[in-house]
Design an enzyme around this catalytic site. Structure first.
Site, PDB file in Angstrom:
ATOM      1  N   ASP A 190      12.785   8.978  -1.915  1.00 20.06           N
ATOM      2  CA  ASP A 190      11.740   9.106  -2.936  1.00 20.06           C
ATOM      3  C   ASP A 190      12.048  10.229  -3.935  1.00 20.06           C
ATOM      4  O   ASP A 190      12.247  11.381  -3.545  1.00 20.06           O
ATOM      5  CB  ASP A 190      10.388   9.415  -2.282  1.00 20.06           C
ATOM      6  CG  ASP A 190       9.885   8.290  -1.404  1.00 20.06           C
ATOM      7  OD1 ASP A 190      10.586   7.286  -1.252  1.00 20.06           O
ATOM      8  OD2 ASP A 190       8.774   8.432  -0.862  1.00 20.06           O
ATOM      9  N   GLU A 248       1.749   2.728  -1.969  1.00 23.43           N
ATOM     10  CA  GLU A 248       2.461   3.999  -1.947  1.00 23.43           C
ATOM     11  C   GLU A 248       2.767   4.530  -3.351  1.00 23.43           C
ATOM     12  O   GLU A 248       2.904   3.782  -4.307  1.00 23.43           O
ATOM     13  CB  GLU A 248       3.775   3.840  -1.178  1.00 23.43           C
ATOM     14  CG  GLU A 248       3.559   3.488   0.304  1.00 23.43           C
ATOM     15  CD  GLU A 248       4.845   3.578   1.088  1.00 23.43           C
ATOM     16  OE1 GLU A 248       5.032   4.591   1.774  1.00 23.43           O
ATOM     17  OE2 GLU A 248       5.662   2.633   1.021  1.00 23.43           O
TER      18      GLU A 248
END
Length: 437
Positions: free
Chosen positions: A77, A314
């Site tokens: 990420d 998310e």
């Protein structure tokens, strides 16, 4: 009981149509209805989440091989350093990105339990050099730190928002999640052409799941972990109010679906909701900043809920373009509720204000998916101010047909956004960040 639900069509018509002698006047009852509309929660329904047909306009181009941006680390990420208005920041000509990292001494699946945030810097936004850790891990909150966002003030102070996952010193790994932040300065050594962090501030918790709007760990049902993570700083250009937007789950011990979670009356006539779908209750949360220092936040009703549709929305984030608000999130195939089958990828919604009745982009929400023959190729997409999309290489099929682990920056995707439609228009260099103009 769900709070902050959408106003009905009848209520909306009443608000716009009531006119009294002497002009439009709000009675106390209508004023209260208007206040409720400020906290309404949009719904991504099971009817919306249908018909995921992949084509060149919604599918990322193939990846056959990758270059590792940090050969000794798993990198996943990723998010850029932004200014307070959301534009891409530069520090003495350098672009900065932050990413979750773990040493390759740990397994690919075990990296989440060892995640720490490191930073990378680049003059041209495409050739990246890894710096160091973004904080002293002994002072950070949680047993590990998960994704967030980063914002730089005009005076150069950086706010790093992150997810404090678990508790420091816990005997066994837990999945408790809290929204946290710290601060620091960024220094550029022009002689060494390096970037360093200094003047680190305290780490603090900004918000915890309340059990009223957002599910606590104790309220969780089903097999997938609950969510209270991924804080993304956002300043509304219209109202100038500031927020953190995050991933959550709808609160409550008893999980039920309302009719609007399923769809229209006509759709509900023939649609059977499989058992267990009620345990999939992802939402996009929001908390308002109560001071300029961004140390106090108030939890508000969710922006969007996906009860009965998806367990995990998310890394949600908002892009404002042409006066429209685009709410993006990422999700996995396995987090869709029983009876639904969306691909791993980027999903999006559009509305004319931050709060309101968001509509799925491209009719069902899908913006970027992985190729059908390489369904887990990339993940954790984030849309930049200019519409380009960064992500990381997850697990991909190489040119010989073998599965490979990624753990590095994926090619940046060029995305066109027009009204309620989007199209993939090719790629740029891996991890390429284009500064805002």
């Amino acid at each position: 009981m769900k709070r902050g639900k959408k106003l009905s069509v009848v209520q909306g018509v009443a608000l716009s149509a009531i006119m009294l002698v002497g002009g439009l006047v709000q009675t106390p009852g209508i004023a209260n209805a208007a206040e409720k509309s400020e906290t309404e929660t949009a719904v991504w329904s099971r009817e919306d989440a249908q018909n995921y047909n992949l084509n060149k306009e919604n599918t990322a181009p193939d990846i056959d091989n990758v270059d590792q941006v940090a050969p000794d680390y798993w990198v996943w990420d990723t998010w850029p350093l932004r200014n307070r208005d959301g534009s891409i920041a530069t520090v003495n000509g350098y672009k900065i990105v932050f990413a979750l990292t773990a040493s390759k001494e740990y397994t690919w699946s075990g990296r989440h339990d060892e995640a720490k945030i490191r930073y990378f810097y680049s003059k041209n936004g495409k050739d990246w050099e890894m710096g160091g850790l973004s904080y002293d891990p002994d002072k950070a909150l949680g047993s590990r730190q998960w994704a967030g966002s980063a914002m730089m003030e005009e005076d150069g102070k950086v706010h790093l928002f992150y997810t404090a996952s678990g508790r420091k010193g816990e005997e066994s790994t837990t999945f408790e999640q809290r929204l946290a932040k710290t601060t620091f300065d960024i220094d550029v050594d022009k002689k060494d052409k390096s970037v360093e962090l200094s003047n680190h501030g305290e780490h603090m918790i900004l918000a915890e799941a309340d059990g009223e709007y957002y599910e606590t760990q104790d309220q969780k049902t089903g097999d997938i972990i609950y969510s209270f993570r991924d804080p993304w700083f956002f300043k509304d250009p219209k109202t100038k109010k500031e927020y953190i937007i995050f991933e959550g789950n709808s609160a409550g011990y008893e999980k039920t679906l309302d009719p609007e979670n399923i769809g229209s009356e006509e759709f509900r006539k023939d649609h059977e909701v499989p058992a267990g779908a009620e345990d999939y209750n992802g939402n996009v949360g929001i908390a308002s900043a109560e001071n300029e220092d961004l140390t106090e936040f108030e939890l508000l009703p969710p922006l969007l809920e996906a009860d009965g549709v998806n367990q995990q929305l998310e890394r949600p984030h908002v892009l404002v373009k042409g006066g429209q608000y685009y709410l993006f999130t990422i999700s996995h195939q396995f987090t869709f509720a029983p009876g639904l089958n969306g691909p791993d990828g980027l999903y999006g919604f559009v509305n004319d204000s931050l709060r309101g009745d968001y509509q799925p982009l491209n009719d069902n929400g899908l913006v970027v998916a992985n190729p059908e023959d390489d369904p887990f190729m990339t993940y954790s997409h984030a849309v930049m101010p200019n519409g380009t999309v960064i992500s990381f290489v997850n697990e991909y099929i190489d040119e010989n047909g073998n599965k490979q682990l990624g753990g590095t920056f994926a090619p940046t995707i060029k995305l066109s956004i027009n009204g309620d439609e989007t199209k993939v228009n090719g790629t740029l260099k891996p991890g390429q960040i284009i500064p805002s103009h």
